[in-house]
Design a protein around this motif. Structure first.
Motif, short mmCIF file in Angstrom:
data_model
loop_
_atom_site.label_atom_id
_atom_site.label_comp_id
_atom_site.label_asym_id
_atom_site.label_seq_id
_atom_site.Cartn_x
_atom_site.Cartn_y
_atom_site.Cartn_z
N PHE A 82 28.68 16.81 -2.05
CA PHE A 82 28.93 16.07 -0.81
C PHE A 82 28.91 14.57 -1.02
O PHE A 82 29.67 13.85 -0.37
CB PHE A 82 27.96 16.49 0.28
N ALA A 83 28.06 14.07 -1.90
CA ALA A 83 28.03 12.62 -2.14
C ALA A 83 29.31 12.14 -2.81
O ALA A 83 29.74 11.02 -2.62
CB ALA A 83 26.82 12.27 -3.02
N ALA A 84 29.96 13.02 -3.57
CA ALA A 84 31.16 12.65 -4.32
C ALA A 84 32.45 12.89 -3.54
O ALA A 84 33.51 12.47 -3.97
CB ALA A 84 31.22 13.42 -5.63
N ASN A 85 32.38 13.58 -2.41
CA ASN A 85 33.59 13.92 -1.64
C ASN A 85 33.51 13.38 -0.22
O ASN A 85 32.46 13.46 0.41
CB ASN A 85 33.78 15.44 -1.59
N ASP A 86 34.61 12.89 0.27
CA ASP A 86 34.67 12.40 1.64
C ASP A 86 34.89 13.58 2.56
O ASP A 86 35.98 14.10 2.64
CB ASP A 86 35.80 11.38 1.80
N LEU A 87 33.84 13.99 3.24
CA LEU A 87 33.94 15.11 4.18
C LEU A 87 33.72 14.63 5.59
O LEU A 87 33.28 15.37 6.46
CB LEU A 87 32.92 16.19 3.82
N SER A 88 34.04 13.38 5.86
CA SER A 88 33.81 12.83 7.18
C SER A 88 34.72 13.52 8.21
O SER A 88 35.80 14.00 7.88
CB SER A 88 34.06 11.33 7.19
N VAL A 89 34.23 13.57 9.41
CA VAL A 89 35.00 14.19 10.50
C VAL A 89 36.11 13.25 10.88
O VAL A 89 35.90 12.05 11.05
CB VAL A 89 34.07 14.47 11.70
#
Length: 90
Positions: A82-89
């Protein structure tokens, strides 16, 4: 500022941008919905070990092991995936 999360009594009426599936890889492979992110809280070996332990040790002992493994795995997912991937809404 991050988006506020909301809960609904009718989740099928909501469009989700990201779905995170926390089942083990074998469970995920057997049946999945479209486009989830699989980050297992227990891998297949850990799940199998827990499945045999429940008949051999007191329930609380198994729950302590499961909790330890799940916490460790979630921590790894947060720091590595999760820190390495942009999973923002969006």
């Amino acid at each position: 500022m991050s988006a506020l999360l909301t809960c609904t009594q009718q989740p099928w009426t909501v469009t989700y941008s990201k779905i995170i599936d926390v089942r083990s890889l074998s469970e995920f492979t057997e049946y999945r919905i479209a486009y989830p992110i699989n980050v297992s809280v227990l891998n297949d070996a850990e799940r199998a070990k827990g499945g045999t332990l429940y008949k051999q040790v007191p329930a609380f002992t198994k729950q302590k092991l499961d909790t330890t493994l799940v916490s460790k795995n979630i921590s790894q997912h947060l720091s590595q995936y999760f820190a390495a991937n942009d999973l923002s809404v969006k």
